[in-house]
Design a protein around this motif. Structure first.
Motif, mmCIF file in Angstrom:
data_model
loop_
_atom_site.group_PDB
_atom_site.id
_atom_site.type_symbol
_atom_site.label_atom_id
_atom_site.label_comp_id
_atom_site.label_asym_id
_atom_site.label_seq_id
_atom_site.Cartn_x
_atom_site.Cartn_y
_atom_site.Cartn_z
ATOM 1 N N TRP B 42 22.776 -11.621 -33.819
ATOM 2 C CA TRP B 42 22.430 -10.359 -33.174
ATOM 3 C C TRP B 42 23.470 -10.035 -32.116
ATOM 4 C CZ3 TRP B 42 21.889 -10.741 -27.937
ATOM 5 C CH2 TRP B 42 21.497 -11.975 -27.413
ATOM 6 N N GLN B 43 23.507 -8.766 -31.746
ATOM 7 C CA GLN B 43 24.406 -8.356 -30.680
ATOM 8 C C GLN B 43 23.773 -7.171 -29.956
ATOM 9 O OE1 GLN B 43 27.104 -5.738 -33.753
ATOM 10 N NE2 GLN B 43 28.126 -6.994 -32.255
ATOM 11 N N THR B 44 24.207 -6.970 -28.748
ATOM 12 C CA THR B 44 23.743 -5.793 -28.025
ATOM 13 C C THR B 44 24.808 -4.705 -28.126
ATOM 14 O OG1 THR B 44 24.705 -6.500 -25.923
ATOM 15 C CG2 THR B 44 22.436 -7.175 -26.374
ATOM 16 N N SER B 81 14.501 -6.380 -33.066
ATOM 17 C CA SER B 81 15.427 -5.235 -33.112
ATOM 18 C C SER B 81 14.825 -4.135 -32.250
ATOM 19 C CB SER B 81 15.560 -4.712 -34.540
ATOM 20 O OG SER B 81 16.042 -5.710 -35.394
ATOM 21 N N VAL B 89 19.392 -3.903 -29.419
ATOM 22 C CA VAL B 89 19.642 -5.211 -30.035
ATOM 23 C C VAL B 89 19.695 -5.004 -31.542
ATOM 24 C CG1 VAL B 89 18.668 -7.477 -30.543
ATOM 25 C CG2 VAL B 89 18.676 -6.628 -28.205
ATOM 26 N N ILE B 90 20.796 -5.400 -32.117
ATOM 27 C CA ILE B 90 21.023 -5.180 -33.547
ATOM 28 C C ILE B 90 21.208 -6.530 -34.236
ATOM 29 C CG2 ILE B 90 22.586 -4.133 -35.233
ATOM 30 C CD1 ILE B 90 23.387 -2.187 -32.914
ATOM 31 N N TRP B 91 20.383 -6.785 -35.250
ATOM 32 C CA TRP B 91 20.553 -7.984 -36.075
ATOM 33 C C TRP B 91 21.505 -7.657 -37.212
ATOM 34 C CZ3 TRP B 91 19.006 -12.930 -35.418
ATOM 35 C CH2 TRP B 91 18.040 -13.178 -34.439
ATOM 36 N N ASP B 107 23.787 -4.544 -41.398
ATOM 37 C CA ASP B 107 22.807 -4.521 -40.307
ATOM 38 C C ASP B 107 21.406 -4.610 -40.887
ATOM 39 O OD1 ASP B 107 24.876 -4.283 -38.576
ATOM 40 O OD2 ASP B 107 24.500 -2.202 -38.012
ATOM 41 N N GLU B 116 12.446 -0.921 -36.217
ATOM 42 C CA GLU B 116 13.063 -1.104 -34.914
ATOM 43 C C GLU B 116 12.105 -0.629 -33.809
ATOM 44 O OE1 GLU B 116 16.242 1.659 -34.027
ATOM 45 O OE2 GLU B 116 17.404 0.049 -33.109
#
Lengths: 190, 126
Positions: B42-44, B81, B89-91, B107, B116
């Motif tokens: 994941w990332q922001t 998410s 927050v994206i997985w 994604d 989400e």
């Protein structure tokens, strides 16, 4: 607007390439050599010095150089223990030291830095003002540059409110990074 | 041909925590490879410093120049998410090729409702 869709999100700003005004990369690298491979990128806050330094790093790596990068800020104005690993091995002609934020060092720590990098194959620093090393390039901003970056980032988006690049530029006193961050809020609230 | 693909079973892109994420990667690359990695992470995204974490990874060593492999991960319990105005927050599922570093990415959503979470939106009814 959701943060992930915001055209002024940090990850999108980080993808912008520095726009050289005048010299091309061959000229800049040649000038660096002529300055004895000890030089500075100079410019006010938010003028793209760090972006340009990162692009130099990529080019030095392409030349087969080993790049040692350091970044000093008001919050972290000292090297701390980051120099320890480098010190133990020593610097050689194949090492280029990049220091972002050299104005954070006082005179005595600057002298120590010069001593430490004496054997390195090159030193390139960023500064807000000219002086400590010969200026290789001055990062300048203007309203036209800001307008162009706004178009690149948000060209395909519907703007929630009218924005004048020249006004924004003057409001942030030429700090393009801060101007673009303000536009994040415009889209977030829009 | 220079191609890397990643896909999920039945093209599913939203998962509940604990659910199985099944898929496959495929590649057709001209040069010899040292390894291919599939990552779940994941990332922001948003304003300010961004964060990222790889939570699981499968590595295939010395793969052929062309090939395909299945993969399985279990969707983690957190973070969900979500999107707000300041941060998302994206997985994602990502394929990374060594040594070249070429990537492919998909994604996905991991959340209890498979949707989400939107901060500030009314809670979904039971």
């Amino acid at each position: 607007m959701k943060a992930r869709n915001n055209p002024f999100a940090t990850w999108r700003l980080e993808q912008l390439q520095y726009r050289l005004d005048g010299p091309d990369w061959n000229e800049l690298l040649g000038r660096f050599d002529r300055l004895g491979r000890r030089a500075a990128l100079v410019g006010v806050h938010g003028s793209g010095k760090t972006t340009l330094l990162d692009e130099f790093a990529a080019r030095f790596r392409q030349q087969g150089m080993h790049v040692c990068s350091f970044r000093l800020t008001q919050d972290e104005p000292d090297f701390g223990k980051t120099l320890d690993g480098v010190k133990s091995s020593g610097l050689g002609r194949n090492d280029i030291v990049l220091l972002d934020g050299a104005e954070q060092l006082n005179r005595s720590r600057w002298q120590k830095f010069l001593q430490f990098t004496g054997s390195a194959g090159g030193v390139l620093i960023t500064m807000h003002r000219a002086g400590r090393l010969p200026t290789l390039y001055e990062c300048r901003t203007n309203p036209r540059l800001l307008a162009s970056l706004m178009e690149e980032l948000a060209g395909g988006f519907e703007w929630p409110a009218a924005r004048n690049a020249a006004e924004l530029f003057h409001k942030h006193r030429g700090n393009v990074r801060e101007a673009l961050r303000e536009l994040y809020d415009v889209f977030a609230e829009g | 041909m220079n191609e890397i693909r990643i896909g999920t079973k039945d093209e599913q892109t939203a998962f509940r925590p604990g659910e199985l994420i099944e898929g496959a990667i495929g590649w057709n690359l001209p040069e010899e490879l040292r390894a291919i990695e599939v990552r779940l992470g994941w990332q922001t995204r948003g304003k300010g410093t961004e964060d990222a974490e790889t939570v699981n990874e499968i590595k295939f060593d010395d793969p052929p120049a062309q090939g395909a492999r299945p993969f399985q991960f279990v969707a983690p319990d957190q973070p969900y998410s979500f999107s707000g105005k300041l941060i998302s927050v994206i997985w994602f599922l990502e394929v990374r090729v060594r040594p070249k570093g070429a990537t492919a990415r998909k994604d996905i959503i991991i959340a209890p409702t498979r949707q989400e979470v939107i901060l500030g939106a009314p809670a979904p009814s039971e």
